[in-house]
Design a protein around this motif. Structure first.
Motif, mmCIF file in Angstrom:
data_model
loop_
_atom_site.group_PDB
_atom_site.id
_atom_site.type_symbol
_atom_site.label_atom_id
_atom_site.label_comp_id
_atom_site.label_asym_id
_atom_site.label_seq_id
_atom_site.Cartn_x
_atom_site.Cartn_y
_atom_site.Cartn_z
ATOM 1 N N GLY A 107 -0.745 14.092 -6.244
ATOM 2 C CA GLY A 107 -0.171 13.818 -7.559
ATOM 3 C C GLY A 107 -0.649 14.763 -8.645
ATOM 4 O O GLY A 107 -0.136 14.716 -9.772
ATOM 5 N N GLU A 108 -1.600 15.621 -8.326
ATOM 6 C CA GLU A 108 -2.049 16.643 -9.266
ATOM 7 C C GLU A 108 -0.886 17.588 -9.577
ATOM 8 O O GLU A 108 -0.092 17.933 -8.698
ATOM 9 N N ARG A 109 -0.800 18.005 -10.845
ATOM 10 C CA ARG A 109 0.311 18.875 -11.236
ATOM 11 C C ARG A 109 -0.186 20.245 -11.672
ATOM 12 O O ARG A 109 -1.179 20.347 -12.389
ATOM 13 N N TRP A 110 0.556 21.271 -11.222
ATOM 14 C CA TRP A 110 0.230 22.654 -11.541
ATOM 15 C C TRP A 110 1.356 23.269 -12.375
ATOM 16 O O TRP A 110 2.510 23.272 -11.942
ATOM 17 N N PRO A 173 -4.729 12.789 -11.298
ATOM 18 C CA PRO A 173 -4.727 11.326 -11.236
ATOM 19 C C PRO A 173 -6.136 10.751 -11.117
ATOM 20 O O PRO A 173 -7.085 11.437 -10.723
ATOM 21 N N GLN A 174 -6.243 9.472 -11.423
ATOM 22 C CA GLN A 174 -7.538 8.797 -11.408
ATOM 23 C C GLN A 174 -7.944 8.283 -10.030
ATOM 24 O O GLN A 174 -9.099 7.914 -9.835
ATOM 25 N N PRO A 198 -2.690 2.701 -1.421
ATOM 26 C CA PRO A 198 -2.336 2.418 -2.814
ATOM 27 C C PRO A 198 -1.876 3.635 -3.618
ATOM 28 O O PRO A 198 -1.544 3.485 -4.798
ATOM 29 N N VAL A 199 -1.818 4.814 -3.011
ATOM 30 C CA VAL A 199 -1.530 6.028 -3.768
ATOM 31 C C VAL A 199 -0.023 6.287 -3.777
ATOM 32 O O VAL A 199 0.559 6.798 -2.812
ATOM 33 N N ALA A 200 0.609 5.936 -4.874
ATOM 34 C CA ALA A 200 2.069 5.998 -4.985
ATOM 35 C C ALA A 200 2.608 7.420 -4.922
ATOM 36 O O ALA A 200 3.775 7.622 -4.562
#
Length: 219
Positions: A107-110, A173-174, A198-200
């Motif tokens: 989910g990290e964005r670049w 993300p957290q 749980p990681v959507a």
């Protein structure tokens, strides 16, 4: 101050014959290209203009639009294998520099350049085509044990990419789940599977696989 991460190389592949995949052809042999290349979210196939996906059952599509691998990891493998490993040889579209691709969070964005926005979606899982292409004995096992798989990315905002473009991480993300941990969970360490559920931001297909395997393990 750490140097700015950049795209070292943009790589695309054309279909070439192989005996190691069901279609009989593969686009894994990717070569660097010059000039900006357009990247957009694909319904299927590659998100990188001019790149070829030969087996859409397992590659390409929205959650595997772009594949990135770190130049630093390629260099480590080159030393171990005692052979040259040029950009694109692992089938990656983007060879990065100064970026821990396998340590990136799901989910990290670049932000790449001014327009392109990519989101880390999943690890690359090695296959017999990859092993056949490299010609290294026991390659799938060795690659899996190293757990430096590189990352698939989805396209959030379309745009061009070229060698030398800066890469900025604009969202983390957290949940703390990184690409390498997902890879370890679905390959050699199933005890980690529960961390995926749980990681959507993970592809639903991968989450379903994790649920089934975690359930079977519990039984």
């Amino acid at each position: 101050m750490e140097p700015q991460p950049v795209i070292r190389s943009v790589n695309i592949g054309t279909a070439r014959p192989t005996e190691f995949s069901a279609p009989g052809v593969t686009g894994i042999d990717k070569r660097p290209v010059t000039g900006p290349v357009a990247v957009a979210a694909p319904a299927q196939g590659s998100g990188v203009t001019g790149d070829t996906i030969c087996d859409p059952r397992h590659h390409g599509g929205p959650d595997q639009a772009v594949y990135a691998y770190a130049a630093e990891d390629l260099a480590d493998w080159a030393l171990e294998l005692e052979r040259e490993l040029p950009p694109g040889v692992f089938g990656e579209n983007l060879t990065t520099e100064g970026l821990d691709v396998s340590g990136a969070l799901i989910g990290e964005r670049w932000r790449i350049g001014d327009a392109l926005l990519l989101e880390v979606s999943a690890p690359r899982i090695p296959c017999r085509t990859f092993q056949g292409w490299l010609g290294e004995q026991g390659w799938v096992k060795r690659f899996s044990e190293r757990a430096r798989p590189g990352a698939y990315l989805r396209v959030v905002e379309a745009g061009p990419v070229a060698a030398g473009d800066a890469v900025r991480v604009v969202r983390r993300p957290q949940h703390g789940l990184d690409v390498a941990t997902v890879f370890r969970a679905v390959t050699l360490e199933p005890a980690l599977l529960s961390r995926l559920l749980p990681v959507a931001e993970l592809p639903e297909k991968l989450r379903d696989k994790a649920r089934r395997r975690a359930g079977a393990k519990a039984d």
